[in-house]
Design a protein around this motif. Structure first.
Motif: not given
Length: 303
Positions: A16-44
């Motif tokens: 979320r937050g800055a990390g999400r915004g950064i991942a989105m814009e790196l994606g817009t520029a064409g990059a492959t982006v690994y996104i890490t965090g602790r919260t998934t759709r099955t674990e909060v």
């Protein structure tokens, strides 16, 4: 300015937050982006929030990049080590490391002296802000330095100049955010012989999911929050710092900024990009010249 197609990025702390915004814009520029965090759709995570790394990955995919979500607790060295082994096996390279791990919003006791602040919460905040970044760099940099022009962005709150002059309303928070600026300076020294670059970067007053929720507004009606806090008029979206990171990554001469402390507003002027509403907020100058100077809230001339 070059495309990031073919480049591999790791946004550590991209839920979320800055990390999400950064991942989105790196994606817009064409990059492959690994996104890490602790919260998934099955674990909060302990945050107890609804945003997930899978959502961020889907946003990256929708913008033309490749988003790869990986659940990682960056305080667990074995998980970080496994992540980097996976990136090396799958991609053979790492071009951009964004250390955006944080997770301390609900631990801060503002305007509370250190002897009254919860010691448990304060030390947890420091671990989340500092230990996570150090652990990630330890395992990620051997892969990043294999490619000249590798870039590390340490995300914090406040420029080095601002943090050196101002108390950030909590000793633990002050130390956490100032330490990240110092980390980038130290990394710049260690990476320079390999032709790689490290900087620290801060957004301005960012309209993160948590901030919008705090004011009871959405991105669509965020200006309603200025009725409670007039200076919120200078705020910016998480995509703004995302565009700052993407612009820096696309610049073939970014090594000239090695070791510097940068802000989204400063880079917007340098690279001529804008927030999603077409404005160009300059928050840190505004804070000093308007808010802290006791002037009425007005973003005229600052966005």
């Amino acid at each position: 300015m070059r495309s990031l197609k073919g480049k591999v990025a790791l946004v550590a702390g991209g839920t979320r937050g800055a990390g999400r915004g950064i991942a989105m814009e790196l994606g817009t520029a064409g990059a492959t982006v690994y996104i890490t965090g602790r919260t998934t759709r099955t674990e909060v995570s302990e945050y107890g929030r609804s945003e997930t790394i899978e959502e961020t990955a889907e946003l990256v995919n929708n913008l033309g990049g490749v988003g790869i979500p990986v659940q990682v607790d960056h305080l667990v060295p074995e998980q970080v080590k496994s992540l980097l082994e996976r990136i090396e096996n799958e991609q053979g390279r790492l071009d951009i490391l964004v250390n955006d791990i944080w997770g301390g919003e609900y631990l801060i006791e503002w305007n509370t002296p250190v002897w009254k602040h919860s010691l448990e919460k304060g030390l947890r905040m420091l671990r989340l802000a500092i230990d996570t970044h150090l652990t990630t760099s330890h395992y990620a940099l051997p892969l990043l330095i294999k490619n000249e022009s590798g870039l590390v962005v340490e995300v914090t709150d406040g420029t080095e100049e601002y943090n050196n002059k101002n108390y950030r309303l909590s000793m633990f928070y002050d130390l956490a955010k100032s330490s990240v600026n110092r980390m980038a300076k130290a990394l710049a020294h260690e990476l320079s012989p390999y032709g790689c670059t490290a900087v620290s970067m801060t957004p301005g007053w960012m309209r993160s999911e948590i901030m919008l929720e705090t004011f009871g507004v959405t991105e669509e009606n965020w200006r309603e929050a200025t009725k409670k806090e007039p200076h919120f008029v200078i705020s910016e979206t998480p995509r703004y710092i995302g565009r700052a990171v993407a612009a820096l990554a696309k610049d073939p001469d970014h090594h000239r900024l090695n070791g510097q402390s940068l802000s989204s507003g400063e880079l917007a002027k340098m690279y001529d990009f804008y927030d999603i509403d077409g404005s160009q907020p300059d928050c840190w100058r505004y804070l000093v010249e308007v808010q802290e100077a006791g002037k009425p809230a007005s973003a005229e001339g600052y966005r």
